[in-house]
Design a protein around this motif. Sequence first.
Motif, short mmCIF file in Angstrom:
data_model
loop_
_atom_site.label_atom_id
_atom_site.label_comp_id
_atom_site.label_asym_id
_atom_site.label_seq_id
_atom_site.Cartn_x
_atom_site.Cartn_y
_atom_site.Cartn_z
N LEU A 5 0.83 -1.21 0.00
CA LEU A 5 0.00 0.00 0.00
C LEU A 5 0.87 1.26 0.00
O LEU A 5 0.59 2.21 -0.73
CB LEU A 5 -0.94 0.01 1.20
N ARG A 9 0.87 4.06 -2.90
CA ARG A 9 0.56 5.46 -2.61
C ARG A 9 1.64 6.38 -3.16
O ARG A 9 1.35 7.40 -3.78
CB ARG A 9 0.42 5.69 -1.10
N GLU A 87 -6.09 7.13 -5.49
CA GLU A 87 -5.24 6.81 -4.34
C GLU A 87 -6.02 6.92 -3.04
O GLU A 87 -5.95 6.04 -2.19
CB GLU A 87 -4.02 7.75 -4.33
N VAL A 91 -6.79 3.67 -0.60
CA VAL A 91 -6.36 3.65 0.79
C VAL A 91 -7.54 3.39 1.71
O VAL A 91 -7.47 2.57 2.63
CB VAL A 91 -5.63 4.96 1.16
N ARG A 95 -7.76 -0.09 3.91
CA ARG A 95 -7.77 0.06 5.38
C ARG A 95 -9.07 -0.45 5.99
O ARG A 95 -9.06 -0.92 7.13
CB ARG A 95 -7.51 1.49 5.77
#
Length: 100
Positions: A5, A9, A87, A91, A95
Motif C-alpha cells: 500500500l 501510494r 489513491e 487507501v 484500510r
Amino acid sequence: MDGALTRFRFMAYVVGVGLLLLVAAMFAKYVGDSETMMRVVGPVHGFLYAVYLVLTVDLALKARWSIKGTALVLLAGTIPFVSFYAERRVVEGVRTGKAL
C-alpha cells in the motif's frame, strides 16, 4: 500488505504529478513550439507509469481486487488528477478491508 500500500501510494502521487508535468510539456510543445520539455518528461513519465502498473497489480493481488477494480485503478494514472482521487479511494478500501 502495508508495504504494498505504501509503495502504491507513493507511485500514485509520483505518476499524478508526472502526468501534470506531461500535460504542461504537451502544452509547451503544441502551443509554444518547444519540444525540449516533452523529450525529457515523456519517457520519464512512461517509465514511472510502468512501475505504477506493476505496483498496482501487486497490491491488487494482495488485496484480492476484482479485475474491473484493478483495471480502473490502472487507468487512473492516465487521466490528470484522477490518480490522486483513486489513491484516496484505494487507501480507504484497503484500510477498511473493502475490495475494489
